[in-house]
Every structure is written in structure tokens, then in C-alpha cells.
Design a protein around this motif. Structure first.
Motif, PDB file in Angstrom:
ATOM      1  N   MET A  84     -10.405  -5.044  -3.988  1.00 54.87           N
ATOM      2  CA  MET A  84      -9.500  -6.075  -4.488  1.00 54.87           C
ATOM      3  C   MET A  84      -8.053  -5.621  -4.353  1.00 54.87           C
ATOM      4  O   MET A  84      -7.646  -4.661  -4.989  1.00 54.87           O
ATOM      5  CB  MET A  84      -9.794  -6.379  -5.966  1.00 54.87           C
ATOM      6  CG  MET A  84      -8.909  -7.482  -6.567  1.00 54.87           C
ATOM      7  SD  MET A  84      -9.033  -7.601  -8.380  1.00 54.87           S
ATOM      8  CE  MET A  84     -10.735  -8.078  -8.616  1.00 54.87           C
ATOM      9  N   PRO A  85      -7.252  -6.305  -3.518  1.00 53.18           N
ATOM     10  CA  PRO A  85      -5.816  -6.030  -3.503  1.00 53.18           C
ATOM     11  C   PRO A  85      -5.156  -6.673  -4.718  1.00 53.18           C
ATOM     12  O   PRO A  85      -5.463  -7.824  -5.055  1.00 53.18           O
ATOM     13  CB  PRO A  85      -5.353  -6.673  -2.194  1.00 53.18           C
ATOM     14  CG  PRO A  85      -6.341  -7.760  -1.933  1.00 53.18           C
ATOM     15  CD  PRO A  85      -7.646  -7.322  -2.533  1.00 53.18           C
ATOM     16  N   VAL A  86      -4.256  -5.955  -5.361  1.00 49.14           N
ATOM     17  CA  VAL A  86      -3.670  -6.442  -6.614  1.00 49.14           C
ATOM     18  C   VAL A  86      -2.162  -6.200  -6.612  1.00 49.14           C
ATOM     19  O   VAL A  86      -1.714  -5.072  -6.364  1.00 49.14           O
ATOM     20  CB  VAL A  86      -4.288  -5.726  -7.831  1.00 49.14           C
ATOM     21  CG1 VAL A  86      -3.663  -6.244  -9.118  1.00 49.14           C
ATOM     22  CG2 VAL A  86      -5.798  -5.921  -7.869  1.00 49.14           C
ATOM     23  N   TYR A  87      -1.423  -7.258  -6.906  1.00 47.49           N
ATOM     24  CA  TYR A  87       0.027  -7.125  -7.074  1.00 47.49           C
ATOM     25  C   TYR A  87       0.540  -8.300  -7.900  1.00 47.49           C
ATOM     26  O   TYR A  87       0.324  -9.462  -7.554  1.00 47.49           O
ATOM     27  CB  TYR A  87       0.738  -7.097  -5.717  1.00 47.49           C
ATOM     28  CG  TYR A  87       2.245  -7.070  -5.852  1.00 47.49           C
ATOM     29  CD1 TYR A  87       2.890  -5.912  -6.278  1.00 47.49           C
ATOM     30  CD2 TYR A  87       3.008  -8.195  -5.596  1.00 47.49           C
ATOM     31  CE1 TYR A  87       4.267  -5.885  -6.434  1.00 47.49           C
ATOM     32  CE2 TYR A  87       4.384  -8.179  -5.752  1.00 47.49           C
ATOM     33  CZ  TYR A  87       5.014  -7.021  -6.165  1.00 47.49           C
ATOM     34  OH  TYR A  87       6.375  -6.993  -6.328  1.00 47.49           O
ATOM     35  N   ASN A  88       1.192  -7.989  -9.024  1.00 50.03           N
ATOM     36  CA  ASN A  88       1.793  -9.003  -9.894  1.00 50.03           C
ATOM     37  C   ASN A  88       0.819 -10.134 -10.226  1.00 50.03           C
ATOM     38  O   ASN A  88       1.080 -11.310  -9.948  1.00 50.03           O
ATOM     39  CB  ASN A  88       3.055  -9.579  -9.244  1.00 50.03           C
ATOM     40  CG  ASN A  88       4.290  -8.725  -9.500  1.00 50.03           C
ATOM     41  OD1 ASN A  88       4.212  -7.677 -10.150  1.00 50.03           O
ATOM     42  ND2 ASN A  88       5.427  -9.152  -8.993  1.00 50.03           N
ATOM     43  N   LEU A 104      -9.694  -0.921  -6.534  1.00 50.45           N
ATOM     44  CA  LEU A 104      -8.499  -1.748  -6.586  1.00 50.45           C
ATOM     45  C   LEU A 104      -7.401  -1.129  -5.733  1.00 50.45           C
ATOM     46  O   LEU A 104      -7.058   0.049  -5.905  1.00 50.45           O
ATOM     47  CB  LEU A 104      -8.009  -1.886  -8.025  1.00 50.45           C
ATOM     48  CG  LEU A 104      -8.992  -2.542  -9.004  1.00 50.45           C
ATOM     49  CD1 LEU A 104      -8.552  -2.303 -10.432  1.00 50.45           C
ATOM     50  CD2 LEU A 104      -9.074  -4.029  -8.732  1.00 50.45           C
ATOM     51  N   ALA A 105      -6.851  -1.914  -4.799  1.00 51.45           N
ATOM     52  CA  ALA A 105      -5.695  -1.475  -4.013  1.00 51.45           C
ATOM     53  C   ALA A 105      -4.460  -1.979  -4.752  1.00 51.45           C
ATOM     54  O   ALA A 105      -4.085  -3.146  -4.664  1.00 51.45           O
ATOM     55  CB  ALA A 105      -5.765  -2.046  -2.603  1.00 51.45           C
ATOM     56  N   VAL A 123      -6.854   2.859  -5.607  1.00 48.98           N
ATOM     57  CA  VAL A 123      -6.104   3.434  -4.494  1.00 48.98           C
ATOM     58  C   VAL A 123      -4.755   2.720  -4.488  1.00 48.98           C
ATOM     59  O   VAL A 123      -4.665   1.544  -4.842  1.00 48.98           O
ATOM     60  CB  VAL A 123      -6.819   3.249  -3.142  1.00 48.98           C
ATOM     61  CG1 VAL A 123      -8.134   4.002  -3.120  1.00 48.98           C
ATOM     62  CG2 VAL A 123      -7.052   1.784  -2.822  1.00 48.98           C
ATOM     63  N   HIS A 124      -3.719   3.420  -4.122  1.00 50.96           N
ATOM     64  CA  HIS A 124      -2.379   2.838  -4.219  1.00 50.96           C
ATOM     65  C   HIS A 124      -1.964   2.195  -2.898  1.00 50.96           C
ATOM     66  O   HIS A 124      -2.293   2.674  -1.812  1.00 50.96           O
ATOM     67  CB  HIS A 124      -1.380   3.898  -4.671  1.00 50.96           C
ATOM     68  CG  HIS A 124      -1.599   4.318  -6.093  1.00 50.96           C
ATOM     69  ND1 HIS A 124      -1.200   3.540  -7.158  1.00 50.96           N
ATOM     70  CD2 HIS A 124      -2.208   5.411  -6.624  1.00 50.96           C
ATOM     71  CE1 HIS A 124      -1.546   4.139  -8.293  1.00 50.96           C
ATOM     72  NE2 HIS A 124      -2.158   5.275  -7.995  1.00 50.96           N
ATOM     73  N   ASN A 144      -7.929  -1.977   3.699  1.00 53.20           N
ATOM     74  CA  ASN A 144      -8.449  -0.867   4.504  1.00 53.20           C
ATOM     75  C   ASN A 144      -8.564   0.410   3.688  1.00 53.20           C
ATOM     76  O   ASN A 144      -9.547   1.155   3.801  1.00 53.20           O
ATOM     77  CB  ASN A 144      -7.563  -0.647   5.729  1.00 53.20           C
ATOM     78  CG  ASN A 144      -7.780  -1.706   6.801  1.00 53.20           C
ATOM     79  OD1 ASN A 144      -8.726  -2.488   6.734  1.00 53.20           O
ATOM     80  ND2 ASN A 144      -6.902  -1.729   7.784  1.00 53.20           N
ATOM     81  N   ARG A 145      -7.565   0.678   2.857  1.00 49.08           N
ATOM     82  CA  ARG A 145      -7.628   1.881   2.027  1.00 49.08           C
ATOM     83  C   ARG A 145      -8.794   1.803   1.046  1.00 49.08           C
ATOM     84  O   ARG A 145      -9.485   2.796   0.803  1.00 49.08           O
ATOM     85  CB  ARG A 145      -6.309   2.072   1.277  1.00 49.08           C
ATOM     86  CG  ARG A 145      -5.178   2.538   2.179  1.00 49.08           C
ATOM     87  CD  ARG A 145      -3.888   2.716   1.427  1.00 49.08           C
ATOM     88  NE  ARG A 145      -2.852   3.196   2.344  1.00 49.08           N
ATOM     89  CZ  ARG A 145      -1.558   2.993   2.188  1.00 49.08           C
ATOM     90  NH1 ARG A 145      -1.122   2.302   1.145  1.00 49.08           N
ATOM     91  NH2 ARG A 145      -0.689   3.460   3.067  1.00 49.08           N
ATOM     92  N   ALA A 146      -9.005   0.613   0.488  1.00 47.41           N
ATOM     93  CA  ALA A 146     -10.110   0.452  -0.452  1.00 47.41           C
ATOM     94  C   ALA A 146     -11.454   0.590   0.249  1.00 47.41           C
ATOM     95  O   ALA A 146     -12.391   1.216  -0.276  1.00 47.41           O
ATOM     96  CB  ALA A 146      -9.996  -0.906  -1.146  1.00 47.41           C
ATOM     97  N   ILE A 147     -11.575   0.025   1.442  1.00 45.07           N
ATOM     98  CA  ILE A 147     -12.842   0.105   2.195  1.00 45.07           C
ATOM     99  C   ILE A 147     -13.137   1.555   2.585  1.00 45.07           C
ATOM    100  O   ILE A 147     -14.281   2.023   2.477  1.00 45.07           O
ATOM    101  CB  ILE A 147     -12.777  -0.802   3.439  1.00 45.07           C
ATOM    102  CG1 ILE A 147     -12.764  -2.281   3.014  1.00 45.07           C
ATOM    103  CG2 ILE A 147     -13.964  -0.540   4.362  1.00 45.07           C
ATOM    104  CD1 ILE A 147     -12.375  -3.231   4.117  1.00 45.07           C
ATOM    105  N   LEU A 148     -12.123   2.270   3.038  1.00 46.39           N
ATOM    106  CA  LEU A 148     -12.332   3.668   3.431  1.00 46.39           C
ATOM    107  C   LEU A 148     -12.685   4.539   2.222  1.00 46.39           C
ATOM    108  O   LEU A 148     -13.397   5.531   2.355  1.00 46.39           O
ATOM    109  CB  LEU A 148     -11.085   4.210   4.131  1.00 46.39           C
ATOM    110  CG  LEU A 148     -10.804   3.606   5.517  1.00 46.39           C
ATOM    111  CD1 LEU A 148      -9.458   4.080   6.047  1.00 46.39           C
ATOM    112  CD2 LEU A 148     -11.924   3.968   6.500  1.00 46.39           C
ATOM    113  N   ALA A 149     -12.198   4.155   1.048  1.00 45.98           N
ATOM    114  CA  ALA A 149     -12.520   4.911  -0.165  1.00 45.98           C
ATOM    115  C   ALA A 149     -13.853   4.491  -0.768  1.00 45.98           C
ATOM    116  O   ALA A 149     -14.382   5.183  -1.651  1.00 45.98           O
ATOM    117  CB  ALA A 149     -11.409   4.715  -1.199  1.00 45.98           C
ATOM    118  N   ALA A 150     -14.406   3.367  -0.302  1.00 38.91           N
ATOM    119  CA  ALA A 150     -15.642   2.836  -0.882  1.00 38.91           C
ATOM    120  C   ALA A 150     -16.823   3.765  -0.631  1.00 38.91           C
ATOM    121  O   ALA A 150     -16.916   4.421   0.402  1.00 38.91           O
ATOM    122  CB  ALA A 150     -15.934   1.451  -0.301  1.00 38.91           C
TER     123      ALA A 150
END
Length: 347
Positions: A13-17, A42-43, A68-69, A80-86
Motif C-alpha cells: 500500500m502506497p501511503v501519503y497524506n 506500507l510504502a 518501507v520509506h 516496487n520497494r514494497a513488493i521487493l520487501a514482501a
């Protein structure tokens, strides 16, 4: 005989504001009625509305939540960062503006196994709280609003052009290079285009339904649709005509309306007269027909219960079409360049 264990699932899940929606979005993931292992990655972008603090508090008390930030605040990069960390093979994309039904994961995993699809999606069911957001939701759910994409209302299961959000196989995503990090909008369509080009199956299962909360202000909606149109124009530059015709209707409306305005001014000033004026005056037909369509929405019960609801719906439809169409033309002619969706950044 022992039943085979269910595959593990990683939600990304990408998250911002998203302070107004993030609690419900996360709760709907953690409440999934699914027997396999689950985690939520969560990205997290550098939010300014308290979202980051909410997410960090939840992660501190629930080991299923990992962070992941995503300082770039770019959705494809964060995904992509979240998938690679999954940790698991099944990837379920979730947005902070969405809520999943409790049986969503179990049904999706079963369909993924049954069809052998690399990417699977269901229906976006938009919902609203205020009058304006409710009008936007009706537009999302209407063929008139977003052009009839299958995941906005199709009831037919089968192969699809793209998948809303997506329940995906991690190995398939890695094989095609994950999301294109050069995109800022349209990343789902482009990823599924590459999956289909590689011979994988993209599937629609209309029994899967996701509640989506659209933008709640006019300025946010306009900024979102300009950016979306720009990036769709960029995708047309990259992939040519391999897009459904519905994507070309809003820019055609913008072009015809602009041409109509020019011809009208020339007629009013006497520059255009006689047969030439009559012939060129045919350009008025498209915008006049569109205005009649909008007027008809004021009488349609499906547009809203009250005249105020219907008027808001008609103006929302026009906003979607004109801003998306104008953005598309810019994207086709100039490319997307550094265009971003600022609807979550600015109030």
C-alpha cells in the motif's frame, strides 16, 4: 488427507497524506477472513497531515505491519520497494483510499489459482460522504464518467485489459521488471500491458469488490484528472494506438470545443460569412450535443435525488472530461515530463 496450506499474502500500500482514510484502509486489510500468513507492507511517503505518525503507531503494536520509506512520493517506486520487501508470492495491492470486503483475499486467491492468472482484479465501487464526493462516486461508477472500463461495472468474468489494484504473482511481476518507475499515473495499465505482452493472463473477477473513496474537493478532482490525462497521453506516445477508443473521446471534446469557440468568434465578427460559415459551423454540433447531454443529467434520477445533487453530478462529469482531455493533449504533444498529481499535496 491433509488439505494444502493456503499461500501467504503480502498486501502492498502506497501511503501519503491520507489521515482521513488510512485507519479504515488498514483495518479492512487486517480484518481479512483468510487462513494463510499475511503481512501489510506500507510504502510511506513524508506526509504532512499526521498520516506517518498514525502508521508508525499501528506498526509498533502489530507485527503484521511493516514500513518501507518512499521519500520520492512516487506510487510506482513505493510499490516496487514494497513488493521487493514482501515475504510472500501473492501480492495484493491496496490503496489508502480503499477498503476491502472481509472475504476479498480468500476469494481472490481462489480465483488466482483457478485461472492461472498473473494479475487479477475486481470492481472499483466508489462511495462518497459529502454531496460532492458522492457525485464523484456516481461518476466513477457510471459508464459516462470514466468511459466504461470493465472494472467500473462489468459483470462478466474473463480476460481483461488491466486489473484494478491487482492481486498478482510476485514472480511474474519481477519477471517483467515490476512497475515502471518513470510513470506517475497509469502504472497499473502499463504493467498489465507488459504482462499480457509476455503471454501472461490478466483476469477480471467481478465478485471481487473494493470500496474506493474519491477526491472530496473540486480542485483536487481537477488536479487528479489533469495529471491522469497527461500520463495517459504519455502512454499513447509510447505504445501508439494500442489503447481503447474511449481514451480519445475527452481530448476530441476539448479540440472540438476549442474549434467551435474560434469559429463562433469569427462568425460573430463577420470574418466568416456565407457557405464557408455554414460549413465550418458544423463544428458546433459536438459541443452543443455535449451541453444537451449535461442538461439531460439534470432530469435523470440516476444523477441524484435532488436538483442540487444532479447539478453537482453534471459539473463533476464535465470537470472529469475537460481536465482529463486537456491533460491528454498536453501529454501526447509534449510528453508527461515531470507532471505529478498534486491533489494530495495541496488542499
Amino acid at each position: 488427507m491433509v488439505a494444502p496450506s493456503l499461500p501467504g499474502v503480502s498486501y502492498v500500500m502506497p501511503v501519503y497524506n491520507e489521515a482521513a482514510y488510512i485507519d479504515d484502509a488498514i483495518a479492512s486489510v487486517l480484518a481479512q477472513d483468510y487462513g494463510g500468513d499475511q503481512e501489510l507492507v506500507l510504502a510511506l511517503g513524508p506526509s504532512t497531515d499526521g498520516t506517518s505518525e498514525r502508521v508508525e503507531r499501528l506498526a509498533a503494536v502489530d507485527g503484521r505491519i511493516r514500513i518501507v520509506h518512499n521519500p520520492e512520493m512516487a506510487i510506482p517506486i513505493g510499490l516496487n520497494r514494497a513488493i521487493l520487501a514482501a515475504r510472500h508470492e501473492v501480492i495484493v495491492r491496496v490503496d489508502a483510499h480503499t477498503e476491502l470486503a472481509p472475504d476479498y483475499t480468500a476469494a481472490a486467491v481462489a480465483t488466482l489459482a483457478r485461472t492461472g492468472a498473473a494479475s487479477l482484479g475486481g470492481l472499483m465501487v466508489a462511495s462518497g460522504r459529502s454531496r460532492f464526493q458522492s457525485a464523484v462516486a456516481r461518476a466513477y461508477n457510471s459508464r459516462l464518467g470514466l468511459g466504461g472500463g470493465a472494472y467500473h461495472g462489468s459483470a462478466v468474468e474473463g480476460p481483461a485489459e488491466s486489473a484494478y489494484l491487482g492481486i498478482m504473482r510476485r514472480s511474474s511481476l519481477i519477471a517483467v521488471g515490476l512497475y515502471d518507475e518513470g510513470l506517475r499515473r497509469g502504472e497499473d495499465w502499463e504493467l498489465n500491458f507488459r504482462l499480457r505482452s509476455a503471454g501472461s493472463v490478466v483476469w477480471l473477477d467481478p465478485t471481487l469488490r473494493v470500496t474506493y473513496w474519491p477526491r472530496d474537493r473540486w480542485s483536487k478532482l481537477a488536479r487528479q484528472f489533469v495529471a491522469t490525462g497527461i500520463w495517459r497521453g504519455e502512454l499513447v506516445r509510447r505504445h501508439g494506438g494500442r489503447h481503447p477508443l474511449r481514451y480519445f473521446a475527452p481530448p476530441a471534446l476539448v479540440v472540438s470545443s476549442g474549434a467551435s469557440l474560434i469559429v463562433l468568434l469569427l462568425q460573430a465578427t463577420g470574418v466568416l460569412v456565407g457557405p464557408t460559415s455554414l460549413i465550418l459551423g458544423l463544428v458546433h454540433l459536438a459541443p452543443v450535443a455535449y451541453l444537451l447531454l449535461l442538461a439531460g443529467l439534470l432530469l435523470a434520477p440516476s444523477s441524484g435525488r435532488t436538483i442540487a445533487d444532479r447539478a453537482t453530478f453534471a459539473l463533476v462529469i464535465a470537470t472529469m472530461h475537460v481536465t482529463w482531455g486537456a491533460g491528454f493533449l498536453r501529454g501526447v504533444v509534449l510528453g508527461a515530463r515531470d507532471a505529478v498529481d498534486r491533489s494530495r499535496i495541496e488542499s
